[in-house]
Write a protein that holds these residues in place. Sequence first.
Motif, PDB file in Angstrom:
ATOM      1  N   ALA A   5       0.832  -1.205   0.000  1.00  0.00           N
ATOM      2  CA  ALA A   5       0.000   0.000   0.000  1.00  0.00           C
ATOM      3  C   ALA A   5       0.867   1.254   0.000  1.00  0.00           C
ATOM      4  N   SER A   8       2.520   1.667  -3.449  1.00  0.00           N
ATOM      5  CA  SER A   8       1.509   2.107  -4.417  1.00  0.00           C
ATOM      6  C   SER A   8       1.126   3.561  -4.186  1.00  0.00           C
ATOM      7  N   PHE A   9       0.976   3.933  -2.923  1.00  0.00           N
ATOM      8  CA  PHE A   9       0.587   5.303  -2.601  1.00  0.00           C
ATOM      9  C   PHE A   9       1.687   6.292  -2.992  1.00  0.00           C
ATOM     10  N   ARG A  10       2.934   5.946  -2.782  1.00  0.00           N
ATOM     11  CA  ARG A  10       4.046   6.828  -3.170  1.00  0.00           C
ATOM     12  C   ARG A  10       4.062   7.050  -4.681  1.00  0.00           C
ATOM     13  N   LEU A  12       1.536   6.743  -6.660  1.00  0.00           N
ATOM     14  CA  LEU A  12       0.323   7.520  -6.939  1.00  0.00           C
ATOM     15  C   LEU A  12       0.544   9.002  -6.657  1.00  0.00           C
ATOM     16  N   GLU A  13       1.144   9.326  -5.522  1.00  0.00           N
ATOM     17  CA  GLU A  13       1.422  10.723  -5.166  1.00  0.00           C
ATOM     18  C   GLU A  13       2.350  11.385  -6.182  1.00  0.00           C
ATOM     19  N   ARG A  36      -7.235  13.618  -2.800  1.00  0.00           N
ATOM     20  CA  ARG A  36      -7.575  12.504  -1.891  1.00  0.00           C
ATOM     21  C   ARG A  36      -8.660  11.609  -2.485  1.00  0.00           C
ATOM     22  N   SER A  39      -6.926   9.643  -5.268  1.00  0.00           N
ATOM     23  CA  SER A  39      -6.072   8.610  -4.661  1.00  0.00           C
ATOM     24  C   SER A  39      -6.900   7.437  -4.143  1.00  0.00           C
ATOM     25  N   LEU A  43      -6.626   3.606  -5.471  1.00  0.00           N
ATOM     26  CA  LEU A  43      -6.240   2.519  -4.566  1.00  0.00           C
ATOM     27  C   LEU A  43      -7.325   1.445  -4.485  1.00  0.00           C
TER      28      LEU A  43
END
Length: 112
Positions: A5, A8-10, A12-13, A36, A39, A43
């Motif tokens: 997670a 993936s979030f990094r 995505l950012e 947000r 994102s 996710l």
Amino acid sequence: MIINAVSSFRLLENNLKENEKNNTGKKKNLIVHGSRVLSAITLLKLVKRINKNEKIIISDIDKQEIEDTLKSLIDLSFQYINNKYPNAYLARFFSNREKIKELISYLKINLI
């Protein structure tokens, strides 16, 4: 796994930052104020791979999927807001729970 997670979030950012740099006007404001929401929906689309019990390595295919998903989400959000709320001030739009719920429902139906 939590590391999946986070990775993936990094990614995505970073992609959101690139999209923010490459857009102007209302689309840029949509990315800034709606990041947000964008994102969260991205996710949700990736959740099956993120929840695996083993560490995943994010490949170029995953990077491309995130990039394509974000582009689609930005375009769909932009169309939705322009059609339904053409005079909306985006900072206020994304602070309105009901409008966010509407947008999320629309995005889920049209993307996931």
